[in-house]
Design a protein around this motif. Structure first.
Motif, PDB file in Angstrom:
ATOM      1  N   ILE A  14     -10.114   3.564   6.302  1.00  0.00           N
ATOM      2  CA  ILE A  14      -8.804   3.977   5.797  1.00  0.00           C
ATOM      3  C   ILE A  14      -8.453   3.042   4.651  1.00  0.00           C
ATOM      4  O   ILE A  14      -8.277   1.840   4.864  1.00  0.00           O
ATOM      5  CB  ILE A  14      -7.736   3.885   6.895  1.00  0.00           C
ATOM      6  N   ARG A  15      -8.385   3.583   3.451  1.00  0.00           N
ATOM      7  CA  ARG A  15      -8.000   2.790   2.275  1.00  0.00           C
ATOM      8  C   ARG A  15      -6.548   3.078   1.933  1.00  0.00           C
ATOM      9  O   ARG A  15      -6.073   4.206   2.062  1.00  0.00           O
ATOM     10  CB  ARG A  15      -8.871   3.138   1.060  1.00  0.00           C
ATOM     11  N   SER A  16      -5.856   2.072   1.439  1.00  0.00           N
ATOM     12  CA  SER A  16      -4.446   2.276   1.085  1.00  0.00           C
ATOM     13  C   SER A  16      -4.288   3.265  -0.062  1.00  0.00           C
ATOM     14  O   SER A  16      -3.241   3.889  -0.206  1.00  0.00           O
ATOM     15  CB  SER A  16      -3.787   0.937   0.732  1.00  0.00           C
ATOM     16  N   GLN A  17      -5.328   3.444  -0.873  1.00  0.00           N
ATOM     17  CA  GLN A  17      -5.246   4.379  -1.996  1.00  0.00           C
ATOM     18  C   GLN A  17      -5.350   5.840  -1.575  1.00  0.00           C
ATOM     19  O   GLN A  17      -4.959   6.729  -2.320  1.00  0.00           O
ATOM     20  CB  GLN A  17      -6.346   4.093  -3.029  1.00  0.00           C
ATOM     21  N   ASP A  18      -5.907   6.110  -0.384  1.00  0.00           N
ATOM     22  CA  ASP A  18      -6.087   7.515  -0.026  1.00  0.00           C
ATOM     23  C   ASP A  18      -5.505   7.871   1.345  1.00  0.00           C
ATOM     24  O   ASP A  18      -5.957   8.796   1.994  1.00  0.00           O
ATOM     25  CB  ASP A  18      -7.562   7.930  -0.109  1.00  0.00           C
ATOM     26  N   ILE A  19      -4.489   7.142   1.766  1.00  0.00           N
ATOM     27  CA  ILE A  19      -3.788   7.545   2.976  1.00  0.00           C
ATOM     28  C   ILE A  19      -2.936   8.780   2.682  1.00  0.00           C
ATOM     29  O   ILE A  19      -2.730   9.145   1.526  1.00  0.00           O
ATOM     30  CB  ILE A  19      -2.894   6.406   3.538  1.00  0.00           C
ATOM     31  N   ASP A  20      -2.459   9.425   3.726  1.00  0.00           N
ATOM     32  CA  ASP A  20      -1.588  10.588   3.538  1.00  0.00           C
ATOM     33  C   ASP A  20      -0.358  10.166   2.740  1.00  0.00           C
ATOM     34  O   ASP A  20       0.214   9.105   2.980  1.00  0.00           O
ATOM     35  CB  ASP A  20      -1.148  11.147   4.895  1.00  0.00           C
ATOM     36  N   GLU A 173       3.976  -1.135   2.953  1.00  0.00           N
ATOM     37  CA  GLU A 173       3.402  -2.342   3.540  1.00  0.00           C
ATOM     38  C   GLU A 173       1.878  -2.298   3.513  1.00  0.00           C
ATOM     39  O   GLU A 173       1.216  -3.299   3.248  1.00  0.00           O
ATOM     40  CB  GLU A 173       3.888  -2.503   4.981  1.00  0.00           C
ATOM     41  N   PHE A 174       1.315  -1.127   3.816  1.00  0.00           N
ATOM     42  CA  PHE A 174      -0.138  -0.998   3.827  1.00  0.00           C
ATOM     43  C   PHE A 174      -0.704  -1.020   2.412  1.00  0.00           C
ATOM     44  O   PHE A 174      -1.802  -1.521   2.171  1.00  0.00           O
ATOM     45  CB  PHE A 174      -0.543   0.285   4.546  1.00  0.00           C
ATOM     46  N   ARG A 175       0.059  -0.511   1.462  1.00  0.00           N
ATOM     47  CA  ARG A 175      -0.399  -0.446   0.074  1.00  0.00           C
ATOM     48  C   ARG A 175      -0.544  -1.845  -0.514  1.00  0.00           C
ATOM     49  O   ARG A 175      -1.498  -2.142  -1.222  1.00  0.00           O
ATOM     50  CB  ARG A 175       0.600   0.369  -0.745  1.00  0.00           C
ATOM     51  N   GLN A 183      -5.666  -2.329   0.261  1.00  0.00           N
ATOM     52  CA  GLN A 183      -6.019  -2.815   1.593  1.00  0.00           C
ATOM     53  C   GLN A 183      -6.762  -1.710   2.349  1.00  0.00           C
ATOM     54  O   GLN A 183      -6.667  -0.538   1.999  1.00  0.00           O
ATOM     55  CB  GLN A 183      -4.762  -3.257   2.342  1.00  0.00           C
ATOM     56  N   TYR A 184      -7.485  -2.103   3.386  1.00  0.00           N
ATOM     57  CA  TYR A 184      -8.291  -1.126   4.121  1.00  0.00           C
ATOM     58  C   TYR A 184      -8.474  -1.580   5.568  1.00  0.00           C
ATOM     59  O   TYR A 184      -8.309  -2.757   5.902  1.00  0.00           O
ATOM     60  CB  TYR A 184      -9.673  -0.963   3.469  1.00  0.00           C
ATOM     61  N   ILE A 185      -8.824  -0.620   6.419  1.00  0.00           N
ATOM     62  CA  ILE A 185      -9.289  -0.885   7.774  1.00  0.00           C
ATOM     63  C   ILE A 185     -10.488   0.023   8.015  1.00  0.00           C
ATOM     64  O   ILE A 185     -10.430   1.222   7.724  1.00  0.00           O
ATOM     65  CB  ILE A 185      -8.208  -0.594   8.837  1.00  0.00           C
ATOM     66  N   SER A 186     -11.578  -0.535   8.524  1.00  0.00           N
ATOM     67  CA  SER A 186     -12.771   0.241   8.846  1.00  0.00           C
ATOM     68  C   SER A 186     -13.060   0.155  10.339  1.00  0.00           C
ATOM     69  O   SER A 186     -12.866  -0.890  10.962  1.00  0.00           O
ATOM     70  CB  SER A 186     -13.985  -0.279   8.079  1.00  0.00           C
ATOM     71  N   PHE A 187     -13.521   1.269  10.889  1.00  0.00           N
ATOM     72  CA  PHE A 187     -13.857   1.366  12.307  1.00  0.00           C
ATOM     73  C   PHE A 187     -15.325   1.760  12.446  1.00  0.00           C
ATOM     74  O   PHE A 187     -15.804   2.630  11.719  1.00  0.00           O
ATOM     75  CB  PHE A 187     -13.018   2.446  12.991  1.00  0.00           C
ATOM     76  N   THR A 188     -16.018   1.145  13.383  1.00  0.00           N
ATOM     77  CA  THR A 188     -17.388   1.519  13.719  1.00  0.00           C
ATOM     78  C   THR A 188     -17.451   1.830  15.213  1.00  0.00           C
ATOM     79  O   THR A 188     -17.183   0.966  16.042  1.00  0.00           O
ATOM     80  CB  THR A 188     -18.386   0.397  13.383  1.00  0.00           C
TER      81      THR A 188
END
Length: 197
Positions: A14-20, A173-175, A183-188
């Protein structure tokens, strides 16, 4: 090893540039959320969250009074339910259940760094199948600390302070800063799919 015993890997970021609603105003207080659409339907009989990594900086996240050096982060993933993962919160004698919520740990300590966490949390290992057959959402939350009035000595005021409550992380805040990389969060995840017809 038989084919059906092989564990597959599911990664998404999830990147801050392409969230809903990423194009909304920088003052938007809407919750940071990403809708993820997979190219295939999954019928999962085993699911484990292996790793998360992120670069969320506390300086952009309001933690209540702004007195904390870090913030505890959470994500709510819509294909999980209360049997897979749940966070219970208590407020004014009531129990609040946040189904499908997992703790991501804390914000980064040093600017321009990332956090990588090994979790190895089994989220689903049951007789019933977990279906991911439609777009799912990931919503971001934070744990907010609120101090009572400075110099407070009244126990009832202390007890009434709604500190350490789960609150949404806003798009803004996320941006983070508009002159930064975002900013980003990645899940594996590791999963085993049910191959029966």
């Amino acid at each position: 090893m038989y084919y059906n015993d092989i564990m597959a890997i599911l990664n998404f970021t999830i990147r801050s540039q392409d969230i809903d609603h990423a194009g909304e105003s920088s003052t938007d207080t809407r919750q940071a959320q990403k809708t993820v659409k997979l190219e295939q339907h999954l019928k999962i009989k085993y699911l484990k969250l292996l790793h998360i990594y992120h670069n969320l900086d506390n300086s952009h996240i309001s933690d209540g009074d702004g007195t904390s050096n870090n913030t505890i982060l959470f994500a709510q993933i819509s294909f999980l339910n209360g049997k897979n993962s749940v966070f219970f919160e208590y407020d004014s004698g009531k129990t609040i259940e946040h189904a499908g919520m997992i703790c991501l740990g804390e914000t980064i300590k040093d600017e321009n760094s990332s956090v990588f966490k090994d979790l190895y949390k089994v989220l689903h290992d049951g007789k019933q199948l977990l279906y991911i057959n439609q777009p799912f959402t990931v919503k971001l939350f934070k744990l907010v600390a609120i101090d009572p009035a400075v110099g407070n000595t009244d126990l009832s005021v202390y007890n009434a302070t709604k500190s350490h409550k789960i609150e949404p992380i806003s798009i803004q805040e996320f941006r983070g800063s508009l002159d930064g990389p975002g900013q980003y969060i990645s899940f594996t995840f590791e999963y085993q799919e049910d191959e029966t017809k």
